[in-house]
Design an enzyme around this catalytic site. Structure first.
Site, PDB file in Angstrom:
ATOM      1  N   VAL A  97    -120.611  35.540  10.241  1.00  0.00           N
ATOM      2  CA  VAL A  97    -121.960  35.136   9.835  1.00  0.00           C
ATOM      3  C   VAL A  97    -122.401  36.049   8.694  1.00  0.00           C
ATOM      4  O   VAL A  97    -122.457  37.283   8.859  1.00  0.00           O
ATOM      5  CB  VAL A  97    -122.953  35.219  11.011  1.00  0.00           C
ATOM      6  N   HIS A 101    -125.427  42.120  10.451  1.00  0.00           N
ATOM      7  CA  HIS A 101    -125.807  42.283  11.853  1.00  0.00           C
ATOM      8  C   HIS A 101    -125.042  43.436  12.446  1.00  0.00           C
ATOM      9  O   HIS A 101    -123.898  43.702  12.068  1.00  0.00           O
ATOM     10  CB  HIS A 101    -125.555  40.997  12.645  1.00  0.00           C
TER      11      HIS A 101
HETATM   12  P1  5GP Z   1    -119.296  38.677  13.066  1.00  0.00           P
HETATM   13  O1  5GP Z   1    -117.890  38.268  13.394  1.00  0.00           O
HETATM   14  O2  5GP Z   1    -119.855  37.926  11.870  1.00  0.00           O
HETATM   15  O3  5GP Z   1    -119.456  40.174  12.941  1.00  0.00           O
HETATM   16  O4  5GP Z   1    -120.169  38.290  14.332  1.00  0.00           O
HETATM   17  C1  5GP Z   1    -120.976  37.157  14.405  1.00  0.00           C
HETATM   18  C2  5GP Z   1    -121.445  37.047  15.850  1.00  0.00           C
HETATM   19  O5  5GP Z   1    -122.515  36.123  15.908  1.00  0.00           O
HETATM   20  C3  5GP Z   1    -120.356  36.560  16.803  1.00  0.00           C
HETATM   21  O6  5GP Z   1    -120.158  37.513  17.835  1.00  0.00           O
HETATM   22  C4  5GP Z   1    -120.918  35.237  17.325  1.00  0.00           C
HETATM   23  O7  5GP Z   1    -120.606  35.007  18.682  1.00  0.00           O
HETATM   24  C5  5GP Z   1    -122.417  35.393  17.099  1.00  0.00           C
HETATM   25  N1  5GP Z   1    -123.125  34.151  16.874  1.00  0.00           N
HETATM   26  C6  5GP Z   1    -122.829  33.214  15.922  1.00  0.00           C
HETATM   27  N2  5GP Z   1    -123.704  32.202  15.983  1.00  0.00           N
HETATM   28  C7  5GP Z   1    -124.583  32.506  16.976  1.00  0.00           C
HETATM   29  C8  5GP Z   1    -125.719  31.828  17.502  1.00  0.00           C
HETATM   30  O8  5GP Z   1    -126.107  30.738  17.066  1.00  0.00           O
HETATM   31  N3  5GP Z   1    -126.394  32.434  18.523  1.00  0.00           N
HETATM   32  C9  5GP Z   1    -126.003  33.644  19.022  1.00  0.00           C
HETATM   33  N4  5GP Z   1    -126.735  34.161  20.026  1.00  0.00           N
HETATM   34  N5  5GP Z   1    -124.933  34.315  18.539  1.00  0.00           N
HETATM   35  C10 5GP Z   1    -124.222  33.744  17.533  1.00  0.00           C
END
Ligand code: 5GP
Length: 116
Positions: A97, A101
């Protein structure tokens, strides 16, 4: 080139999540696919696609993300045993995403930092 993501809708309460915390700078909610007993995401309310886009004007927001992480860890009862904070950047990290975060992971032993 980077478009706002689903996280903007979460911040604006257009999509419901298990909200843990929100103030004028950051929002925190439980990850939809938890990778540990406790897995909470802490995000800036401002759209910043990757850590590469962070500027000095964002320092207050980044600081708040850490302060809030520590508060949530305390509230969740995991401060003493410990926890892990992770921020991914771009492809090699597995960033999915493109709205920065911080992952707050805990509630169990987390094992080694990396498995490559
Ligand atoms: P990244 O891999 O980008 O560091 O982590 C993105 C995180 O966002 C993942 O752990 C994924 O499960 C979480 N995530 C993605 N979309 C959503 C959503 O719509 N709601 C929630 N609560 N978490 C999300």
């Amino acid at each position: 080139m980077f478009k706002e993501t689903i996280f903007s809708k979460i911040i604006n309460r257009e999509i419901s999540v298990d909200l843990v915390y929100q103030d004028e700078l950051v929002t925190a909610f439980r990850d939809i696919e938890p990778k540990a007993a406790i897995h909470i995401l802490i995000i800036p309310n401002t759209f910043i696609p990757t850590i590469n886009h962070v500027k000095s004007i964002h320092e207050k927001i980044l600081g708040r993300m850490i302060t809030v992480a520590a508060k949530i860890a305390y509230d969740e009862g995991i401060s003493k045993d410990g926890y892990r904070l992770i921020m991914n950047c771009n492809r090699h990290s597995g960033q999915e995403v493109y709205h920065i975060h911080m992952h707050l992971l805990g509630g169990q032993p987390l094992g080694p930092l990396l498995s490559i």
